[in-house]
Scaffold this motif. Structure first.
Motif, PDB file in Angstrom:
ATOM      1  N   GLY A  29       0.912  -1.288  -0.194  1.00 24.15           N
ATOM      2  CA  GLY A  29       0.196   0.032  -0.064  1.00 24.15           C
ATOM      3  C   GLY A  29       0.603   1.294  -0.022  1.00 24.15           C
ATOM      4  O   GLY A  29       0.648   2.082  -0.647  1.00 24.15           O
ATOM      5  N   ILE A  30       1.923   1.310   0.875  1.00 24.18           N
ATOM      6  CA  ILE A  30       2.774   2.613   1.152  1.00 24.18           C
ATOM      7  C   ILE A  30       3.379   2.529  -0.482  1.00 24.18           C
ATOM      8  O   ILE A  30       3.638   3.870  -0.779  1.00 24.18           O
ATOM      9  CB  ILE A  30       3.418   2.252   2.019  1.00 24.18           C
ATOM     10  CG1 ILE A  30       2.901   2.233   3.352  1.00 24.18           C
ATOM     11  CG2 ILE A  30       4.784   3.481   2.024  1.00 24.18           C
ATOM     12  CD1 ILE A  30       3.734   1.681   4.565  1.00 24.18           C
ATOM     13  N   ALA A  31       4.040   1.619  -0.852  1.00 23.76           N
ATOM     14  CA  ALA A  31       4.783   1.793  -2.415  1.00 23.76           C
ATOM     15  C   ALA A  31       4.047   2.123  -3.377  1.00 23.76           C
ATOM     16  O   ALA A  31       4.448   3.105  -4.283  1.00 23.76           O
ATOM     17  CB  ALA A  31       5.403   0.284  -2.441  1.00 23.76           C
ATOM     18  N   PHE A  32       2.594   2.009  -3.397  1.00 21.86           N
ATOM     19  CA  PHE A  32       1.786   2.058  -4.711  1.00 21.86           C
ATOM     20  C   PHE A  32       0.925   2.963  -4.426  1.00 21.86           C
ATOM     21  O   PHE A  32       0.029   3.477  -5.320  1.00 21.86           O
ATOM     22  CB  PHE A  32       1.262   0.852  -5.096  1.00 21.86           C
ATOM     23  CG  PHE A  32       1.935   0.001  -5.862  1.00 21.86           C
ATOM     24  CD1 PHE A  32       2.321   0.118  -7.409  1.00 21.86           C
ATOM     25  CD2 PHE A  32       2.898  -0.936  -5.406  1.00 21.86           C
ATOM     26  CE1 PHE A  32       3.115  -0.605  -8.094  1.00 21.86           C
ATOM     27  CE2 PHE A  32       3.749  -1.995  -6.263  1.00 21.86           C
ATOM     28  CZ  PHE A  32       3.889  -1.644  -7.208  1.00 21.86           C
ATOM     29  N   ALA A  33       0.730   3.695  -3.160  1.00 21.37           N
ATOM     30  CA  ALA A  33      -0.467   4.676  -2.788  1.00 21.37           C
ATOM     31  C   ALA A  33      -0.463   5.670  -3.822  1.00 21.37           C
ATOM     32  O   ALA A  33      -1.699   5.947  -4.311  1.00 21.37           O
ATOM     33  CB  ALA A  33      -0.126   4.999  -1.601  1.00 21.37           C
ATOM     34  N   ALA A  34       0.352   6.388  -3.889  1.00 20.73           N
ATOM     35  CA  ALA A  34       0.213   7.674  -4.903  1.00 20.73           C
ATOM     36  C   ALA A  34      -0.212   7.227  -6.339  1.00 20.73           C
ATOM     37  O   ALA A  34      -0.978   7.825  -6.690  1.00 20.73           O
ATOM     38  CB  ALA A  34       1.698   8.318  -4.955  1.00 20.73           C
ATOM     39  N   VAL A  35       0.180   6.061  -6.824  1.00 23.72           N
ATOM     40  CA  VAL A  35       0.003   5.810  -8.246  1.00 23.72           C
ATOM     41  C   VAL A  35      -1.357   5.073  -8.185  1.00 23.72           C
ATOM     42  O   VAL A  35      -2.329   5.267  -9.155  1.00 23.72           O
ATOM     43  CB  VAL A  35       1.021   5.043  -8.968  1.00 23.72           C
ATOM     44  CG1 VAL A  35       1.173   3.822  -8.588  1.00 23.72           C
ATOM     45  CG2 VAL A  35       0.669   5.052 -10.453  1.00 23.72           C
ATOM     46  N   THR A 153      -0.200  -1.258 -11.318  1.00 27.15           N
ATOM     47  CA  THR A 153      -1.122  -0.776 -10.455  1.00 27.15           C
ATOM     48  C   THR A 153      -2.241  -1.660 -10.197  1.00 27.15           C
ATOM     49  O   THR A 153      -2.572  -1.576  -8.947  1.00 27.15           O
ATOM     50  CB  THR A 153      -1.375   0.726 -10.553  1.00 27.15           C
ATOM     51  OG1 THR A 153      -0.043   1.536 -11.157  1.00 27.15           O
ATOM     52  CG2 THR A 153      -2.091   1.517  -9.652  1.00 27.15           C
ATOM     53  N   GLY A 154      -2.853  -2.069 -11.289  1.00 28.60           N
ATOM     54  CA  GLY A 154      -4.150  -2.706 -10.915  1.00 28.60           C
ATOM     55  C   GLY A 154      -3.601  -3.963 -10.203  1.00 28.60           C
ATOM     56  O   GLY A 154      -4.570  -4.636  -9.374  1.00 28.60           O
ATOM     57  N   VAL A 155      -2.657  -4.552 -10.621  1.00 28.51           N
ATOM     58  CA  VAL A 155      -2.329  -5.921  -9.865  1.00 28.51           C
ATOM     59  C   VAL A 155      -2.215  -5.668  -8.222  1.00 28.51           C
ATOM     60  O   VAL A 155      -2.605  -6.471  -7.479  1.00 28.51           O
ATOM     61  CB  VAL A 155      -0.815  -6.481 -10.722  1.00 28.51           C
ATOM     62  CG1 VAL A 155      -0.403  -7.913  -9.769  1.00 28.51           C
ATOM     63  CG2 VAL A 155      -1.522  -6.893 -12.055  1.00 28.51           C
ATOM     64  N   ALA A 156      -1.140  -4.552  -8.029  1.00 28.22           N
ATOM     65  CA  ALA A 156      -1.024  -4.101  -6.730  1.00 28.22           C
ATOM     66  C   ALA A 156      -2.366  -3.895  -5.872  1.00 28.22           C
ATOM     67  O   ALA A 156      -2.488  -4.223  -4.925  1.00 28.22           O
ATOM     68  CB  ALA A 156      -0.085  -2.908  -6.771  1.00 28.22           C
ATOM     69  N   LEU A 157      -3.233  -3.257  -6.560  1.00 26.22           N
ATOM     70  CA  LEU A 157      -4.228  -2.896  -6.035  1.00 26.22           C
ATOM     71  C   LEU A 157      -5.237  -4.323  -5.817  1.00 26.22           C
ATOM     72  O   LEU A 157      -5.619  -4.475  -4.717  1.00 26.22           O
ATOM     73  CB  LEU A 157      -5.220  -2.057  -6.893  1.00 26.22           C
ATOM     74  CG  LEU A 157      -6.898  -1.658  -6.277  1.00 26.22           C
ATOM     75  CD1 LEU A 157      -6.598  -0.950  -5.033  1.00 26.22           C
ATOM     76  CD2 LEU A 157      -7.410  -0.723  -7.335  1.00 26.22           C
ATOM     77  N   LEU A 158      -5.094  -5.022  -6.558  1.00 25.79           N
ATOM     78  CA  LEU A 158      -5.928  -6.609  -6.423  1.00 25.79           C
ATOM     79  C   LEU A 158      -5.332  -7.307  -5.395  1.00 25.79           C
ATOM     80  O   LEU A 158      -5.814  -7.847  -4.183  1.00 25.79           O
ATOM     81  CB  LEU A 158      -5.717  -7.151  -7.858  1.00 25.79           C
ATOM     82  CG  LEU A 158      -6.548  -8.495  -7.971  1.00 25.79           C
ATOM     83  CD1 LEU A 158      -7.995  -8.002  -8.095  1.00 25.79           C
ATOM     84  CD2 LEU A 158      -6.249  -8.936  -9.643  1.00 25.79           C
ATOM     85  N   SER A 159      -3.680  -7.177  -5.408  1.00 27.57           N
ATOM     86  CA  SER A 159      -3.165  -7.940  -4.239  1.00 27.57           C
ATOM     87  C   SER A 159      -3.426  -7.184  -2.883  1.00 27.57           C
ATOM     88  O   SER A 159      -3.637  -8.157  -2.024  1.00 27.57           O
ATOM     89  CB  SER A 159      -1.598  -7.909  -4.446  1.00 27.57           C
ATOM     90  OG  SER A 159      -1.117  -8.392  -3.419  1.00 27.57           O
ATOM     91  N   SER A 160      -3.555  -5.976  -2.987  1.00 25.34           N
ATOM     92  CA  SER A 160      -3.980  -5.235  -1.795  1.00 25.34           C
ATOM     93  C   SER A 160      -5.387  -5.450  -1.262  1.00 25.34           C
ATOM     94  O   SER A 160      -5.556  -5.814  -0.059  1.00 25.34           O
ATOM     95  CB  SER A 160      -3.805  -3.618  -1.960  1.00 25.34           C
ATOM     96  OG  SER A 160      -2.569  -3.277  -2.215  1.00 25.34           O
TER      97      SER A 160
END
Lengths: 507, 181
Positions: A29-35, A153-160
């Motif tokens: 979350g911290i790594a990808f929050a901005a994007v 970013t979509g993958v990171a969101l899915l993982s989150s």
């Protein structure tokens, strides 16, 4: 004691597993929050792309439906300018009541609008809407790189989303808790969890489809490398309509009217949605016509004609494979362009909810650091500048877009990038600013700029039917945001007076 | 109608789950049945897929309305240590090189492993070519997301590396062996 008081202790919700997953959730979350925040914010706005298109250039002819003769006439008028390139004809529908013809060969792009008789009424120029859409789809980077980052970013969101659920042992017990005002951390965690959990199907749907849309280039590239020595055309050929053999000799424009008549006869319940004329003016021209009918997510009737009007491929809803149905529905499902204005508003609100989920997750992390005596005021300020700086910068580009549309195409990207870098840098180094002050100032600036946008719009275009709804919405939103409120609560003195959060799922 | 469905579902579930003393299965079942009925109604009115998709978007808004309606306002309180009541993330003595390796595992290697499985699906599973391709394409982000979740949570780097590398080699190898047909 009732069931709802019990916290599951076994299986996936073992405390050590929960803490480990929470750790990963926090890092991601911290790594990808901005994007993630930027993509979700622009995505929530892009849901209204058609509304913005009508709003940005009002006064062009509105067309409820068009005759075949009008389409033929419109195509004939632009054909000389199209040459051998590809021409797209978008038929009017309830959400976009305009007959649009587009030529885009990568070097130059033209978008014409025709009236109900097929007379070309002008060229479409909606640079601000295009700026917004491009920012969402590829962050104004080259298509393959930008698309990949948005897909990632979509993958990171899915993982989150997955790790968020796995690290929430009391998902049922807390399902309706929204405790405001007590502890900053608890309040933010409640927003984070309630908005994340109850809209989970929507969040999953948009992140999965968005990730696939963004990663499609690299997926096709990898599959081609593995099976076809890098020839991506062979992969696309499995999904796209057939093409006639190459023959570059000049030929007259195909008989569009006859093709439309054939389509009407063979699928009388369907209405034309999009026509693509490839290699117009060559012997190997082909015309692809997709048609839609009520009750379906996407256009499922399609015809491909060769230059002589022979049907090369014909498909109807009953004969489509599941894969073809998924392919046709991806964009529609991702952007909410299927159920009229009610669904668009719902998508917009849930898109904003996803922004709040992202923001509250970071707030929980920042508040937790303060609770543990490791406050990060520079990160608090930087996050505040992103959280409200992005809406403010986008609102400023809208003002420029309305005031000087001929200029915005050239300056919007640099304006957005420059102001983003400047605001983040300034808030990182100016220690005398508080994050609450930054948020308050930028929120009110956003509101003010939205109202200014409407005022400039009315000055330039007057009251137009194409812009009324959006102008009212922007004015109300602008006034709500600009309205003075109490100070935010994450400033140093305030946060010290609140207790730590008890049930956060975000580290 | 779907907003009202969401409100009704929210009210039934909240009434049930708020009762800490008694099980109220009828309300829980009723709540989910109302959601199913609302979705079916939307599918009937709008078409199957548009109706389901609209229900996914509109019903949560009604549910969130119930959540907002039940919000509790509290007075700000002095901090006290309740951290023990909450799940907290692991905070070991993490080193930078572990962070970079985890990033590589969750990023490129996770993507490769997800593609390996997805391409294997596309090549080996029965069904129409387009269906296999599209399901495989959907599998890539879904499996990558799962791999990301797992590798970021797993403290044993060697295990993650071995599983992801093995999956990648096996997946790509099997897909290459058969080829697309």
């Amino acid at each position: 004691m009732g069931r709802s008081n019990q916290t599951p202790k076994g299986g996936l919700y073992r405390p050590d597993i929960v803490r480990a997953v929470l750790s990963g959730h926090s890092v991601l979350g911290i790594a990808f929050a901005a994007v993630i925040y930027l993509v979700c914010l622009t995505g929530a706005l892009c849901v209204f792309q058609q509304d913005f298109t009508l709003w940005e250039q009002p006064g062009l002819p509105r067309v409820a439906s068009v005759s075949d003769a009008a389409v033929v006439h419109a195509v004939a008028q632009v054909a000389p300018k199209v040459g051998n390139e590809t021409l797209y004809v978008a038929f009017p529908d309830a959400d976009m009541p305009r007959l649009r013809l587009t030529m885009d060969n990568g070097r130059e792009e033209h978008n014409w609008i025709a009236d109900a008789q097929g007379h070309i009424a002008g060229e479409v120029a909606t640079p601000w809407t295009e700026f917004l859409t491009t920012l969402h789809i590829q962050l104004h980077l080259p298509r393959s790189w930008g698309g990949f980052i948005v897909g990632l970013t979509g993958v990171a969101l899915l993982s989150s989303l997955i790790s968020g659920i796995l690290s929430h042992p009391r998902v049922l017990r807390d399902a309706f808790h929204l405790r405001l005002g007590g502890s900053r951390r608890l309040q933010e965690a409640d927003w984070h969890n309630r908005l994340g959990v109850w809209a989970l199907p929507f969040h999953t749907l948009v992140s999965l489809t968005g990730a696939l849309l963004g990663l499609s280039t690299i997926i096709v590239g990898a599959l081609a490398m593995l099976l076809y020595r890098g020839d991506t055309e062979k992969v696309y050929a499995m999904l796209l309509p057939p093409k006639p053999p190459v023959d570059a000799r000049a030929a007259p424009l195909p008989d569009i009217g006859a093709m439309l008549a054939t389509a009407h006869a063979r699928a009388p319940q369907a209405n034309p949605h999009m026509m693509i004329i490839t290699h117009a003016g060559r012997r190997d021209a082909s015309v692809s016509l997709s048609e839609e009918r009520p009750g379906l997510l996407a256009a499922q009737d399609s015809f491909v004609f060769d230059a002589d009007g022979r049907i090369m491929q014909e498909k109807h809803p009953g004969g489509l494979t599941l894969g073809e149905q998924i392919l046709g529905s991806l964009g529609t499902l991702h952007f909410g362009w299927f159920g009229g204005v009610a669904v668009r508003i719902a998508y917009g609100l849930l898109g904003i909810a996803l922004c709040v989920v992202t923001a509250s997750g970071i707030h929980v992390w920042l508040a937790r650091r303060r609770d543990k005596g490791r406050a990060a005021p520079h990160w608090e300020r930087v996050w505040a500048s992103i959280l409200w700086g992005q809406p403010a910068i986008l609102a400023l580009t809208a003002v420029v877009g309305v005031a000087a549309p001929e200029m915005v195409e050239h300056v919007a990207t640099w304006l957005w990038l420059g102001l983003t870098i400047a605001s983040v840098t300034a808030t990182a180094v100016l220690a005398r600013l508080t994050d609450a002050g930054i948020r308050n100032m930028l929120r009110r600036t956003t509101g003010g700029l939205l109202v200014v946008t409407v005022l400039v719009y009315l000055t330039r275009h007057g009251v137009s039917a194409d812009g009324v709804a959006l102008n009212i919405a922007l004015t109300v939103l602008g006034m709500v945001l600009a309205w003075p409120r109490g100070k935010g609560r994450l400033s140093a003195p305030a946060v010290e007076a609140v207790e730590p959060m008890a049930h956060s799922t975000m580290g | 109608m779907l907003l009202a469905t969401g409100v009704a579902v929210g009210w039934l579930l909240r009434t049930s789950w708020r009762d800490r003393q008694n099980e109220r299965p009828a309300l829980v079942v009723g709540g989910w049945l109302v959601l199913v009925a609302g979705t079916l109604g939307a599918a009937w009115a709008m078409g199957v897929m548009p109706g389901i998709a609209a229900a996914l978007a509109l019903a949560p808004l009604g549910l969130l309305g119930v959540v907002a309606q039940g919000a509790i306002r509290r007075e700000a309180r002095q901090p006290r240590d309740r951290a023990a009541l909450a799940p907290e993330p692991l905070e070991g003595t993490s080193r930078a090189w572990r962070g970079w390796i985890k990033g590589l595992l969750a990023g490129p290697l996770g993507m490769t492993a997800a593609m390996g499985i997805a391409f294997c699906y596309a090549v080996w599973m029965p069904g129409a070519l387009q269906t296999r391709l599209l399901i495989a394409a959907l599998l890539v982000p879904a499996l990558w997301g799962l791999a990301m979740t797992w590798t970021l949570a797993d403290q044993r780097l060697l295990r993650s590396t071995a599983v992801l590398t093995g999956t990648s080699l096996l997946g790509f190898g099997l897909a290459f062996l058969k080829g697309m047909s």
